[in-house]
Design an enzyme around this catalytic site. Structure first.
Site: not given
Ligand code: FAD
Ligand code: NAI
Length: 463
Positions: A35, A180-181, A184, A316, A318, A442
């Protein structure tokens, strides 16, 4: 009515589009419903890719203003052009999402544009047209978890999506959540000049990572200027004309106090995104945490409906979603698709990076598993010294009796790349000695991995 599909995947994130490609490779007729205006999901549009673009750019800026001089490279008058930095990020995102569009076309996968709703097993409605299919795969991803009292407007109080789009460096950024978020994006804006305070509910940051690594990361980030308020909860955030006033309290109870911010980033985790999918009507069961309940073959309780990625249990990430997408497509094709959840790496892309796979020391202690630890610091690695990046260490955990690798935890330069060797080793059931006896080039950072493996048996050479 069009010919039925073999598979309709709902959601074109890394789980969904990879599942669609693998299913097409295996000869199935596939459609992917999305979507959003562009493919690639959270990861490519508002997650992994834009955050890594800004992490890289902000790191270049910090390097030019700081450590570059140590190399004898004097860059005077370094200035920030945030608009250009954001435009570059958008270009990176755009190239990636177009790449996915190309991949779908190349594999003859139909992109059904619009929101997908399950009408019944084998039937998906997209923009008023009902498509028939043998299998439905839900890959609709996740969304950020809201916090009562903290109303997100994506301007002053932002989730990661707004936090990636700021067009001005905030004077004071308060990050809620030290995961994580938070770390970063907190690093990005700190490097660009913001005063950053991370408010974390627990008494530690990155709760899923090894405790010793997390403590080291906190110490290093504090030296970079991030402030930490651990064991603290936010009870309210009031947006005003000139900022946001946060009310915080000790997590265990106590007196409230206020913290003033220009921007607040809410990052306390993510939850499955299930809106509009018609799950209740289709009778698809959820687990106790609101995720779609699946069996080890990614099947829901409703025959013909499967789910992968952020909507089901597990980290969660990618790459976890991608592995599940491949495994499920292979299962649907009658093959033996499988994901080894014990060998999924996690990487936090701060500088230094943190990378982890397998069990932490805390996990092993809780399970009563006897283990040996091998550690090697980057200060003793020649390449790290040449780079000027000597913070951190490699830490390996191996079974005390069998020497099998049980966990690997790295904090240091390029840890995210270094961990791949240890993921492969664990996939092959390697011992620490297997890694220790493997020749490493090395001078490379990977020699620190070899030395940590040697250290498991108490015979590191260079320390
Ligand atoms: P998503 O990537 O969320 O994709 C789901 C898609 O489904 C979306 O585009 C949505 O629009 C679509 N959708 C939902 N409902 C419908 C519907 N009914 N019909 C049609 N389309 C629909 N993970 C890492 O491994 N490394 C990282 O560095 C990393 N950095 C991140 C940084 C941030 C800021 C965030 C928020 C997340 C990060 N993640 C990272 C987590 C990663 O983005 C997710 O784990 C991953 O995208 C999950 O993939 P997915 O395919 O399950 O869902
Ligand atoms: P997170 O689960 O990594 O961290 C959330 C943090 O918030 C935890 O430390 C938790 O204890 C804390 N928390 C929870 N409730 C709170 C509250 N009420 N007040 C204060 N602290 C609280 O979740 P985040 O950073 O939102 O990222 C979501 C997910 O997205 C990650 O868990 C990860 O799976 C994915 N992600 C992965 C990245 C990567 O692979 N490099 C980068 C960014 C996101």
């Amino acid at each position: 009515m069009s010919d039925p599909f073999d598979v309709i995947v709902i959601g074109a994130g890394p789980g969904g589009y990879v599942c669609a490609i693998r299913a097409a490779q295996l000869g199935m007729k596939v459609a992917c419903v999305e979507k959003r205006a562009t493919l690639g999901g959270t990861c490519l549009n508002v997650g992994c890719i834009p955050s890594k673009a800004l992490l890289q750019s902000s790191e270049e800026f910090a390097h030019a203003r700081g450590a570059l001089a140590d190399h004898g490279v004097l860059a005077d008058g370094v200035r920030l052009d945030l608009a250009r930095m954001q435009a570059r990020k958008s270009d990176v995102v755009s190239a990636n999402v177009k790449g996915v569009e190309f991949l779908l076309r190349k594999n003859n996968i139909s992109w059904l544009k619009g929101a997908g709703r399950i009408v019944a097993p084998g039937k998906v409605d997209v923009a008023g047209t009902v498509y028939n299919t043998k299998h439905i795969v839900i890959a609709s991803g996740s969304d950020s978890i809201p916090l009562p009292g903290v109303a997100v407007d994506e301007q002053r109080i932002v989730t990661s999506t707004g936090g990636l789009e700021l067009n001005k460096v905030p004077g004071r950024l308060v990050v809620i959540g030290g995961g994580y978020i938070g770390l970063e994006l907190g690093s990005v804006w700190r490097r660009l000049g913001a005063e950053v305070t991370v408010v974390e509910f627990l008494d530690r940051i990155v709760p899923t990572m090894d405790g010793e690594v997390a403590r080291t990361l906190q110490r290093i980030l504090a030296r970079q200027g991030l402030k930490f308020r651990l064991g603290t909860k936010v009870t309210a955030a009031n947006a005003t004309d000139d900022g946001v006033m946060l009310t915080v309290e000790p997590a265990k109870g106590g007196d409230a106090e206020h913290i003033a911010a220009d921007v607040v980033l809410l990052a306390i985790g993510r939850r499955p995104y299930l809106d509009g999918l018609g799950l209740a009507e289709a009778g698809v069961a959820l687990d106790d945490r609101g995720r779609i309940a699946t069996d080890p073959r990614f099947a829901t309780n409703v025959p013909g409906i499967h789910a992968i990625g952020d909507v089901i249990a597990g980290p969660m990430l990618a790459h976890k979603a991608e592995e599940e997408g491949v495994a499920l497509a292979e299962i649907l094709a009658g093959q033996a698709g499988h994901v080894n959840y014990a060998a999924i790496p996690g990487v936090v892309y701060t500088w230094p990076e943190v990378a982890s796979v397998g069990q932490t020391e805390e996990d092993l202690k809780a399970a009563g598993t006897a283990y040996n630890v091998g550690k090697f610091p980057f200060t003793a690695n020649g390449r790290a010294r040449a780079l000027g990046d000597t913070e951190g260490f490699v830490k390996l955990l191996a079974d005390k009796t069998t020497d099998r690798l049980l966990g690997a935890h790295i904090i240091g330069p390029d840890a995210g790349t270094l961990i791949a060797e240890l993921v492969t080793a664990m996939e092959f059931g390697a011992s620490a000695e297997d890694v220790a006896r493997t020749c490493h080039a090395h001078p490379t950072l990977s020699e620190a991995v070899k030395e940590a493996a040697l250290a498991v048996a108490g015979r590191a050479l260079h320390i």
